[in-house]
Design an enzyme around this catalytic site. Structure first.
Site, short mmCIF file in Angstrom:
data_model
loop_
_atom_site.label_atom_id
_atom_site.label_comp_id
_atom_site.label_asym_id
_atom_site.label_seq_id
_atom_site.Cartn_x
_atom_site.Cartn_y
_atom_site.Cartn_z
CD GLN A 131 5.72 -3.90 -9.09
OE1 GLN A 131 4.55 -3.54 -9.06
NE2 GLN A 131 6.28 -4.55 -8.07
N GLY A 141 7.00 1.21 3.01
CA GLY A 141 5.80 1.50 2.25
C GLY A 141 4.93 2.57 2.87
NE ARG A 142 -0.48 -0.26 5.21
CZ ARG A 142 -0.16 -1.53 4.99
NH1 ARG A 142 1.05 -1.97 5.34
NH2 ARG A 142 -1.01 -2.37 4.45
CE1 TYR A 167 -2.74 -8.72 -8.25
CE2 TYR A 167 -0.66 -7.94 -7.38
CZ TYR A 167 -2.04 -7.91 -7.38
OH TYR A 167 -2.72 -7.08 -6.52
#
Length: 385
Positions: free
Chosen positions: A101, A331-332, A188
């Site tokens: 990424q 994810g987690r 971002y």
């Protein structure tokens, strides 16, 4: 419920992924403190999770100004390329497919993280709110801090940044990555250009939606020329009205998110991007994306579609069954369960997440989560000893 579709093989460019489960980009802040390079520990972490159909690296900054958090890795120096090469070799040895990424935080930074203590860069000189940067205060200690006031990039600097994205893609291929993902989400830099809240420019990069999408278009085109078809993904966070207003900084909610992001997705379609990754709100009781948006995304984009955000096997399977998703990112659960695909396939219980060890540190909460089969063998050995 039968989750068999999660475990079907699926093509992504020239790759045949072993399943539809993705390890998404997850900031862990374990890079070397003296050069922001990937480490041997990171190679272990990613190779442990190579049973995913696709691994996407944590965000890796494309240049020194792109850093907003201490101890996150870069991909602009020779040492960083070498560090990532160790990671990709370990993942490939374990049978995995891995994309890098490409990340630039823009205004979500602090002068302490910037070269020579300069101001963070952004489309406009508008300070980021409701978000923190993270600076080191010692060898293994740090603190969250309000971002510094940014300065607006000149058109010439924007052109240079486009070239930096392309060079970062070259570096990623040199490091052995199978492709790259452009981080255009989470408030971002690219997201800042897209957003009418963060972009108040009056030149070719601001004002109309077409102009605000120009930077995205140029970056995608430049990176595609480097990596080629089948090796490029892009990530967005299209949050909608009704989202907790204390959390909107995550995706910079637009007046018309549906129209804004469908237009952005059409850019990806025109460039032949291999996959679109959509990160949804992931806090408790967060609203789901409207079904109308999901349907329009599928109609507008012919590549693979990845969804992430508090997904369970059941919820992900429903989206695949409906034809709205091709891959589901966890994810987690993947942080705490390096063998997550096997656990989901067999209905095995999941390890609990060590929330205190998510960011920074060493092996604890990073590479020390047990595999289910190994933990059962240890338990059996103890019981019969």
């Amino acid at each position: 419920m039968n989750h068999s579709k999660l475990f079907e093989r699926v093509t992504l460019g020239t790759h045949v992924l072993k399943n539809r489960i993705v390890l998404p980009p997850l900031t862990r802040q374990r890079s070397s403190p003296d050069g922001d390079a990937a480490t041997d520990l990171m190679a272990t972490y990613y190779s442990q999770r190579a049973s995913a159909g696709l691994i996407v690296s944590e965000g890796t900054q494309i240049e020194p100004r792109g850093q907003g958090y201490a101890w996150t890795p870069g991909i602009y120096s020779d040492a960083q390329i070498s560090g990532w090469r160790k990671v990709t070799q370990a993942v490939h040895a374990a049978g995995g497919v891995m994309f890098a990424q490409l990340w630039h935080v823009g205004r979500v930074s602090h002068t302490a993280l910037q070269p020579h203590g300069g101001s963070p860069v952004a489309p406009s000189a508008i300070r980021a709110e409701k978000v923190k940067a993270f600076i080191a205060t010692g060898p293994e200690t740090g603190t969250l801090i309000e971002p510094s006031d940014p300065r607006a990039l000149s058109p010439t600097e924007i052109e240079e940044l486009v070239r930096m994205y392309a060079q970062a893609a070259r570096n990623a291929l040199s490091a052995g990555f199978d492709g790259v993902e452009i981080h255009a989400a989470n408030g971002y830099l690219i997201n800042q250009f897209i957003s009418a809240h963060a972009n108040h420019r009056d030149d070719q990069y601001g004002g109309s939606l077409t102009n605000r999408l120009r930077f995205l278009r140029e970056v995608v085109h430049a990176v595609m020329e480097v990596v080629g078809p089948g090796r490029l993904g892009v990530r967005f966070t299209p949050l909608f009205t009704g989202t907790d207003q204390d959390r909107v900084y995550i995706g910079l909610v637009e007046e018309d998110p549906h129209g804004t992001y469908l237009e952005a997705i059409r850019i990806l379609e025109a460039e032949g991007v291999a996959y679109l990754s959509i990160a949804e709100a992931d806090w408790d009781n967060a609203p789901e994306l409207p079904d109308s948006f999901r349907r329009d995304v599928r109609s507008a984009f012919s590549g693979r579609i990845v969804y992430a955000g508090c997904y369970t096997a059941e919820r992900g399977t429903r989206l695949i069954d409906a034809g709205l998703a091709d891959l589901i990112a966890f994810g987690r659960p993947f942080i705490a369960n390096p063998d997550l695909p096997e656990r989901l396939a067999n209905g095995w219980p999941l390890n609990p997440l060590d929330g205190a060890a998510l960011y920074g540190g060493g092996a604890r909460g990073f590479t020390d989560y047990p595999m289910y089969v190994e933990s059962r063998q240890d338990h059996t050995t103890e019981a019969t000893a």
